[in-house]
Design an enzyme around this catalytic site. Structure first.
Site, PDB file in Angstrom:
ATOM      1  N   SER A   1      41.266  35.637  31.943  1.00 53.51           N
ATOM      2  CA  SER A   1      40.473  35.562  33.210  1.00 53.51           C
ATOM      3  C   SER A   1      39.283  35.951  32.594  1.00 53.51           C
ATOM      4  CB  SER A   1      40.974  36.676  34.148  1.00 53.51           C
ATOM      5  OG  SER A   1      40.459  36.564  35.384  1.00 53.51           O
ATOM      6  N   ASP A   2      38.208  35.758  33.444  1.00 49.02           N
ATOM      7  CA  ASP A   2      36.670  36.059  33.249  1.00 49.02           C
ATOM      8  C   ASP A   2      35.907  36.100  34.375  1.00 49.02           C
ATOM      9  OD1 ASP A   2      34.611  37.100  31.389  1.00 49.02           O
ATOM     10  OD2 ASP A   2      33.694  35.070  31.761  1.00 49.02           O
ATOM     11  N   THR A   3      35.234  37.155  34.544  1.00 47.59           N
ATOM     12  CA  THR A   3      34.354  37.407  35.821  1.00 47.59           C
ATOM     13  C   THR A   3      32.879  37.492  35.271  1.00 47.59           C
ATOM     14  OG1 THR A   3      36.228  38.568  36.752  1.00 47.59           O
ATOM     15  CG2 THR A   3      34.181  39.085  37.899  1.00 47.59           C
TER      16      THR A   3
END
Length: 190
Positions: free
Chosen positions: A70-72
Site C-alpha cells: 500500500s502507498d498513500t
C-alpha cells in the site's frame, strides 16, 4: 499466509482490525516519482513495487504467500506531498494545505505467485481549516508530522484542523479498510 509489506505502524494497526492473521515484511522500496508520472499512477506503482518486493522476500519459504502493498500520497493540484524531510519541510507542506482542499490517494495491491495482482485506488478529499503560523509551528514541533504523507496524521493532533473529509478515513490513515477487506475476500484471503 498474508504478509503486509510495510514499515508503517498505522497500516499494521489498521490491518489488525480486519481480523486476518498476517505477518509484516520490513523492506525499503524507492519512492521516486518520474517527472511525467501522474499522482494516481505513481501511488499505484509504488504499492505494486512494495507488494512485489515483499513477495520476493517470502516466496521461497511460503510459496502460497499473499502480499499486501500500500502507498498513500497527499496531492494538491499536481503536486505530490510525500513525507517531510525535516521540520521546515513539514511547515511548508502545512502552509500549502492550510485553508484548501486536497486529495489523499491510497493504493492497495495484493500479489501472489498463482494469479494476477488485485488492486484498488481510493481517493479521499480533505479540507483543512485556515491555520496560522503559530498553529503550524506548534504542530510541526510536536513531531507528529514526521513520517506522514502531507506532514499530518488525521488520527492524531491534526484531526482538529480538518474541516471536512469526503472518502475513507482509514484510507487517509494509510489503509482503506472497506476496500482492503473487499480485495482480501476476492483474493480468497479473508
Amino acid at each position: 499466509m498474508l504478509y503486509l509489506a510495510s514499515r508503517s505502524p498505522r497500516r499494521q494497526e489498521l490491518l489488525q482490525r480486519l481480523d486476518v492473521p498476517f505477518q509484516t515484511v520490513q523492506l525499503d522500496v524507492p519512492e521516486l516519482r518520474a517527472a511525467d508520472e501522474s499522482p494516481d499512477h505513481y501511488v499505484q506503482r509504488v504499492a505494486l513495487d512494495k507488494a512485489h518486493a515483499g513477495l520476493a522476500l517470502v516466496q521461497a519459504a511460503d510459496p502460497d504467500a499473499i502480499v499486501l502493498g500500500s502507498d498513500t500520497e497527499v496531492v494538491l493540484g499536481e503536486r505530490v506531498f510525500g513525507k517531510p524531510v525535516d521540520v521546515d519541510d513539514a511547515i511548508a507542506m502545512l502552509r500549502a494545505l492550510s485553508g484548501r482542499t486536497h486529495q489523499v490517494l491510497t493504493a492497495v495491491v495484493l500479489v501472489c505467485a498463482q494469479r494476477a495482482p488485485a488492486q484498488a485506488l481510493v481517493v479521499s478529499e480533505v479540507t483543512f481549516d485556515r491555520l496560522d503560523d503559530a498553529q503550524i509551528a506548534a504542530y510541526a514541533a510536536c513531531g507528529e508530522p514526521m513520517g506522514k504523507a502531507g506532514a499530518y496524521a488525521i488520527q492524531g493532533r491534526a484531526e482538529r484542523f480538518i474541516r471536512h473529509l469526503s472518502g475513507s478515513y482509514s484510507g487517509v490513515m494509510g489503509l482503506p479498510l472497506y476496500h482492503t477487506s473487499q480485495l482480501l475476500t476476492a483474493f480468497g484471503a479473508h
